[in-house]
Design an enzyme around this catalytic site. Structure first.
Site, PDB file in Angstrom:
ATOM      1  N   LYS A  49      19.902  -8.568  12.399  1.00 21.16           N
ATOM      2  CA  LYS A  49      20.761  -8.810  13.259  1.00 21.16           C
ATOM      3  C   LYS A  49      22.328  -8.256  12.757  1.00 21.16           C
ATOM      4  CE  LYS A  49      18.529 -13.008  14.545  1.00 21.16           C
ATOM      5  NZ  LYS A  49      18.744 -14.363  14.559  1.00 21.16           N
ATOM      6  N   GLY A  50      22.302  -8.050  11.692  1.00 24.71           N
ATOM      7  CA  GLY A  50      23.752  -8.080  11.100  1.00 24.71           C
ATOM      8  C   GLY A  50      24.580  -6.696  11.443  1.00 24.71           C
ATOM      9  N   GLU A 105      24.169   0.601   9.366  1.00 25.27           N
ATOM     10  CA  GLU A 105      23.844  -0.669   8.819  1.00 25.27           C
ATOM     11  C   GLU A 105      25.203  -1.378   8.268  1.00 25.27           C
ATOM     12  OE1 GLU A 105      21.772  -2.410   7.458  1.00 25.27           O
ATOM     13  OE2 GLU A 105      20.072  -1.591   5.999  1.00 25.27           O
ATOM     14  N   ASP A 106      24.912  -2.783   8.270  1.00 30.03           N
ATOM     15  CA  ASP A 106      26.263  -3.616   8.242  1.00 30.03           C
ATOM     16  C   ASP A 106      26.510  -3.342   6.759  1.00 30.03           C
ATOM     17  OD1 ASP A 106      23.734  -4.960   7.426  1.00 30.03           O
ATOM     18  OD2 ASP A 106      23.990  -6.624   8.240  1.00 30.03           O
ATOM     19  N   ASP A 109      23.513  -3.935  -0.340  1.00 31.82           N
ATOM     20  CA  ASP A 109      23.941  -4.944  -1.387  1.00 31.82           C
ATOM     21  C   ASP A 109      23.178  -4.559  -2.565  1.00 31.82           C
ATOM     22  OD1 ASP A 109      24.702  -7.480  -2.535  1.00 31.82           O
ATOM     23  OD2 ASP A 109      22.913  -8.268  -1.769  1.00 31.82           O
ATOM     24  N   LYS A 137      28.425  -2.585  -1.638  1.00 32.38           N
ATOM     25  CA  LYS A 137      28.672  -3.353  -3.092  1.00 32.38           C
ATOM     26  C   LYS A 137      27.938  -2.532  -4.103  1.00 32.38           C
ATOM     27  CE  LYS A 137      28.193  -8.084  -0.882  1.00 32.38           C
ATOM     28  NZ  LYS A 137      27.027  -9.066  -1.103  1.00 32.38           N
ATOM     29  N   PHE A 159      29.803 -12.608  -1.605  1.00 28.64           N
ATOM     30  CA  PHE A 159      29.005 -12.691  -0.304  1.00 28.64           C
ATOM     31  C   PHE A 159      29.981 -12.909   0.953  1.00 28.64           C
ATOM     32  CE2 PHE A 159      26.639 -14.868   3.064  1.00 28.64           C
ATOM     33  CZ  PHE A 159      25.446 -14.209   2.826  1.00 28.64           C
ATOM     34  N   VAL A 160      30.127 -12.039   1.862  1.00 26.90           N
ATOM     35  CA  VAL A 160      30.843 -12.050   3.000  1.00 26.90           C
ATOM     36  C   VAL A 160      30.115 -12.076   4.312  1.00 26.90           C
ATOM     37  CG1 VAL A 160      32.353 -10.445   1.802  1.00 26.90           C
ATOM     38  CG2 VAL A 160      30.473  -9.313   3.175  1.00 26.90           C
ATOM     39  N   ASP A 166      26.039 -13.039   8.490  1.00 26.88           N
ATOM     40  CA  ASP A 166      26.086 -14.587   8.783  1.00 26.88           C
ATOM     41  C   ASP A 166      25.705 -14.887   7.680  1.00 26.88           C
ATOM     42  OD1 ASP A 166      23.146 -13.466   8.086  1.00 26.88           O
ATOM     43  OD2 ASP A 166      22.395 -15.554   8.851  1.00 26.88           O
ATOM     44  N   ARG A 172      28.418 -15.017  12.604  1.00 26.64           N
ATOM     45  CA  ARG A 172      28.524 -13.628  13.033  1.00 26.64           C
ATOM     46  C   ARG A 172      29.655 -13.227  14.061  1.00 26.64           C
ATOM     47  NH1 ARG A 172      23.336 -11.731  11.482  1.00 26.64           N
ATOM     48  NH2 ARG A 172      21.693 -13.188  11.411  1.00 26.64           N
TER      49      ARG A 172
HETATM   50  P1  5GP Z   1      20.268  -5.381   0.323  1.00 26.78           P
HETATM   51  O1  5GP Z   1      18.748  -5.051   0.529  1.00 26.78           O
HETATM   52  O2  5GP Z   1      20.891  -4.195   0.213  1.00 26.78           O
HETATM   53  O3  5GP Z   1      20.152  -6.305  -0.745  1.00 26.78           O
HETATM   54  O4  5GP Z   1      20.480  -6.239   1.397  1.00 26.78           O
HETATM   55  C1  5GP Z   1      20.800  -5.880   2.619  1.00 26.78           C
HETATM   56  C2  5GP Z   1      20.790  -7.033   3.634  1.00 26.78           C
HETATM   57  O5  5GP Z   1      21.119  -8.138   3.131  1.00 26.78           O
HETATM   58  C3  5GP Z   1      22.007  -6.784   4.617  1.00 26.78           C
HETATM   59  O6  5GP Z   1      21.489  -6.086   5.880  1.00 26.78           O
HETATM   60  C4  5GP Z   1      22.453  -8.480   5.054  1.00 26.78           C
HETATM   61  O7  5GP Z   1      21.575  -8.810   5.967  1.00 26.78           O
HETATM   62  C5  5GP Z   1      22.319  -9.085   3.589  1.00 26.78           C
HETATM   63  N1  5GP Z   1      23.302  -9.272   2.950  1.00 26.78           N
HETATM   64  C6  5GP Z   1      23.583  -8.428   1.619  1.00 26.78           C
HETATM   65  N2  5GP Z   1      24.843  -8.994   1.173  1.00 26.78           N
HETATM   66  C7  5GP Z   1      25.259  -9.581   2.132  1.00 26.78           C
HETATM   67  C8  5GP Z   1      26.663 -10.561   2.126  1.00 26.78           C
HETATM   68  O8  5GP Z   1      27.361 -10.182   1.280  1.00 26.78           O
HETATM   69  N3  5GP Z   1      26.742 -11.130   3.368  1.00 26.78           N
HETATM   70  C9  5GP Z   1      25.710 -11.440   4.366  1.00 26.78           C
HETATM   71  N4  5GP Z   1      26.002 -12.038   5.416  1.00 26.78           N
HETATM   72  N5  5GP Z   1      24.694 -10.731   4.347  1.00 26.78           N
HETATM   73  C10 5GP Z   1      24.485  -9.745   3.085  1.00 26.78           C
END
Ligand code: 5GP
Length: 182
Positions: A49-50, A105-106, A109, A137, A159-160, A166, A172
């Site tokens: 949803k992000g 993509e939002d 990470d 990041k 963490f944002v 969310d 959100r």
């Molecule tokens: P990754 O697989 O790259 O570790 O994480 C991707 C997903 O983790 C993002 O689409 C998001 O939903 C969540 N996520 C990663 N970092 C953050 C953050 O700082 N804040 C929030 N709210 N969600 C995050």
């Protein structure tokens, strides 16, 4: 609603990226995407949803014909640490073969979600596959050689929330990006 206590104040996370900073950067991203794709029709994929807020702001600045697809992916549950597990919770409606696909993509990470999505979507044989991520990041990345074509902001490993992102389904709707950690 009438039974809400007006004395209760909800926590407002401190501003990390303001509404105007985000707006300006989204415009810049859109103009690069417009330049590079020209009038080629694209399929824009919103990862739920992000990405929903970023997706809808970016979409309105794109000038080429765009088909919208929504893909539900979940990797986090209610925690601020990545579980490393990626699940497709809502699948695409249309085939992607021969399409120019742009994943919207939002945040990237660890990169595990995007890396999974790239493999998942490549298997559908699009004509091209690119990614735009509003936030990245670099210090958190755990996947080698991950390609992100357009990045809004590189941010520290914090963490944002807000602007679609969310914490346990909250925040959100914040119009800015805030941080829960000092
Ligand atoms: P990754 O697989 O790259 O570790 O994480 C991707 C997903 O983790 C993002 O689409 C998001 O939903 C969540 N996520 C990663 N970092 C953050 C953050 O700082 N804040 C929030 N709210 N969600 C995050």
């Amino acid at each position: 609603m009438s039974d809400q206590n007006p004395e209760v104040k909800y926590f407002e996370p401190p501003v990390f990226l303001s509404e105007s900073e985000i707006k300006e950067r989204v415009r810049e991203l859109a103009s690069r995407i417009n330049e590079e794709y020209g009038n080629n029709e694209i399929t824009a994929i919103c990862t739920l949803k992000g990405s929903v807020v970023f997706f809808s702001d970016l979409l309105r600045l794109l000038k080429m014909p765009v088909t919208c697809e929504f893909l539900g992916v979940s990797s986090y549950g209610d925690h601020t640490e990545s579980t490393g597990e990626v699940k497709v919770t809502l699948d695409l409606n249309e085939p992607l073969n021969g399409r120019h696909v742009l994943i919207i993509e939002d945040i990237v990470d660890t990169g595990l979600t995007l890396s999974y999505l790239l493999d998942y979507l490549k298997a559908k044989r699009p004509a091209s596959l690119r990614t735009v991520a509003l936030l990245f990041k670099p210090a958190a990345i755990k996947t080698k050689g991950l390609k992100i074509d357009y990045i809004g902001f590189e941010i520290p490993n914090r963490f944002v929330v807000g602007y679609g992102l969310d914490y346990a389904e909250k925040f959100r709707g914040l119009p800015y990006i805030g941080t829960l950690e000092g």
